[in-house]
Design a protein around this motif. Structure first.
Motif, PDB file in Angstrom:
ATOM      1  N   GLY A   6      10.681  16.293  96.601  1.00 15.17           N
ATOM      2  CA  GLY A   6       9.617  16.055  97.572  1.00 15.17           C
ATOM      3  C   GLY A   6       8.273  15.764  96.939  1.00 15.17           C
ATOM      4  N   SER A   7       7.848  16.582  95.995  1.00  9.51           N
ATOM      5  CA  SER A   7       6.494  16.468  95.458  1.00  9.51           C
ATOM      6  C   SER A   7       6.409  15.632  94.193  1.00  9.51           C
ATOM      7  CB  SER A   7       5.946  17.870  95.145  1.00  9.51           C
ATOM      8  OG  SER A   7       6.690  18.446  94.089  1.00  9.51           O
ATOM      9  N   GLY A   8       7.491  15.447  93.518  1.00 12.80           N
ATOM     10  CA  GLY A   8       7.462  14.702  92.270  1.00 12.80           C
ATOM     11  C   GLY A   8       6.944  15.538  91.106  1.00 12.80           C
ATOM     12  N   GLN A   9       6.710  16.816  91.326  1.00 11.45           N
ATOM     13  CA  GLN A   9       6.209  17.703  90.281  1.00 11.45           C
ATOM     14  C   GLN A   9       7.261  17.822  89.176  1.00 11.45           C
ATOM     15  OE1 GLN A   9       5.597  21.692  91.618  1.00 11.45           O
ATOM     16  NE2 GLN A   9       4.831  22.399  89.657  1.00 11.45           N
ATOM     17  N   VAL A  10       6.804  17.775  87.916  1.00 14.42           N
ATOM     18  CA  VAL A  10       7.713  17.898  86.782  1.00 14.42           C
ATOM     19  C   VAL A  10       8.151  19.354  86.674  1.00 14.42           C
ATOM     20  CG1 VAL A  10       7.954  17.682  84.280  1.00 14.42           C
ATOM     21  CG2 VAL A  10       6.643  15.979  85.557  1.00 14.42           C
ATOM     22  N   LEU A  11       9.454  19.589  86.768  1.00 14.60           N
ATOM     23  CA  LEU A  11      10.006  20.929  86.677  1.00 14.60           C
ATOM     24  C   LEU A  11      10.448  21.261  85.255  1.00 14.60           C
ATOM     25  CD1 LEU A  11      12.208  20.906  89.892  1.00 14.60           C
ATOM     26  CD2 LEU A  11       9.914  21.854  89.615  1.00 14.60           C
ATOM     27  N   MET A  12      10.943  20.256  84.524  1.00 18.16           N
ATOM     28  CA  MET A  12      11.412  20.481  83.170  1.00 18.16           C
ATOM     29  C   MET A  12      11.312  19.180  82.389  1.00 18.16           C
ATOM     30  SD  MET A  12      15.039  22.051  81.851  1.00 18.16           S
ATOM     31  CE  MET A  12      16.012  20.567  81.828  1.00 18.16           C
ATOM     32  N   ARG A  13      10.919  19.295  81.128  1.00 16.24           N
ATOM     33  CA  ARG A  13      10.841  18.129  80.256  1.00 16.24           C
ATOM     34  C   ARG A  13      11.466  18.526  78.927  1.00 16.24           C
ATOM     35  NH1 ARG A  13       5.300  16.447  80.744  1.00 16.24           N
ATOM     36  NH2 ARG A  13       5.904  15.054  82.392  1.00 16.24           N
ATOM     37  N   SER A  14      12.304  17.664  78.389  1.00 13.43           N
ATOM     38  CA  SER A  14      12.959  17.974  77.132  1.00 13.43           C
ATOM     39  C   SER A  14      12.998  16.726  76.270  1.00 13.43           C
ATOM     40  CB  SER A  14      14.383  18.463  77.403  1.00 13.43           C
ATOM     41  OG  SER A  14      15.076  18.622  76.190  1.00 13.43           O
ATOM     42  N   ALA A  15      12.737  16.942  75.002  1.00 13.73           N
ATOM     43  CA  ALA A  15      12.787  15.826  74.057  1.00 13.73           C
ATOM     44  C   ALA A  15      13.691  16.244  72.912  1.00 13.73           C
ATOM     45  CB  ALA A  15      11.398  15.503  73.538  1.00 13.73           C
ATOM     46  N   PRO A  16      14.249  15.287  72.176  1.00 17.29           N
ATOM     47  CA  PRO A  16      15.158  15.639  71.079  1.00 17.29           C
ATOM     48  C   PRO A  16      14.406  16.355  69.954  1.00 17.29           C
ATOM     49  CG  PRO A  16      14.675  13.300  71.021  1.00 17.29           C
ATOM     50  CD  PRO A  16      14.064  13.846  72.286  1.00 17.29           C
ATOM     51  N   ARG A  17      15.119  17.196  69.248  1.00 18.11           N
ATOM     52  CA  ARG A  17      14.540  17.849  68.082  1.00 18.11           C
ATOM     53  C   ARG A  17      14.426  16.850  66.950  1.00 18.11           C
ATOM     54  NH1 ARG A  17      18.323  22.571  69.062  1.00 18.11           N
ATOM     55  NH2 ARG A  17      17.070  23.919  70.365  1.00 18.11           N
TER      56      ARG A  17
END
Length: 170
Positions: free
Chosen positions: A155-166
């Protein structure tokens, strides 16, 4: 008992009590006994105090009575100790069942995994596989061929989780 004092002795006794807190408190402690003692017939009181040449007789306990009383007291003590040990053991078992077993069960990775199909939100040439695994701290997201992930609320587009490779040195 106080009636056994003569008038002069009684006056000195009462004068002493007026000045001596220690004696007043001692008399206050035995005051209930004085009423009970007045109910004992004088002849019975003399027989209880004076040793009898005939032995205990009607006024005293049987010879084996003391042994039975001691035996009963020891048995009661054993039963009480058994109850305490049983209560402590039950409390320990409950503590193990309530606190330790769930903690151990949560930490065991039993290999149960859920595979969820992701719905494409845009027409892009992108495919990915993500596996969700239950772990002690929550849910682990296992990804095999994804270099970065960003999860947003619908609904809000709020970022809940972000992950990038090590990044490894190399």
């Amino acid at each position: 008992m106080l009636d056994s004092l003569g008038a002069g002795d009684r006056a000195r006794f009462e004068a002493h009590l007026a000045d001596c807190e220690r004696c007043r408190s001692a008399i206050a402690e035995i005051a209930p006994l004085l009423g009970l003692m007045s109910r004992v017939e004088p002849e019975r009181a003399r027989r209880l105090i004076a040793p009898s040449a005939e032995g205990p007789g009607d006024d005293g306990p049987e010879p084996g009575h003391r042994n039975r009383v001691v035996s009963m007291a020891r048995a009661r003590g054993r039963r009480r100790r058994r109850r305490v040990v049983a209560a402590v053991a039950a409390a320990a078992a409950i503590a193990v069942a309530v606190f330790i077993v769930p903690a151990v069960i949560d930490r065991v990775d039993d290999g149960r995994r859920s595979v969820v199909a992701l719905e494409p939100l845009a027409d892009l040439p992108l495919t990915a596989e993500v596996e969700l695994a239950d772990v002690a701290w929550g849910t682990r997201v296992d990804r095999s061929d994804i270099t970065a992930v960003e999860i947003r609320a619908v609904g809000s587009g709020q970022v809940l989780m972000r992950s990038a490779p090590r990044v490894t040195g190399g």
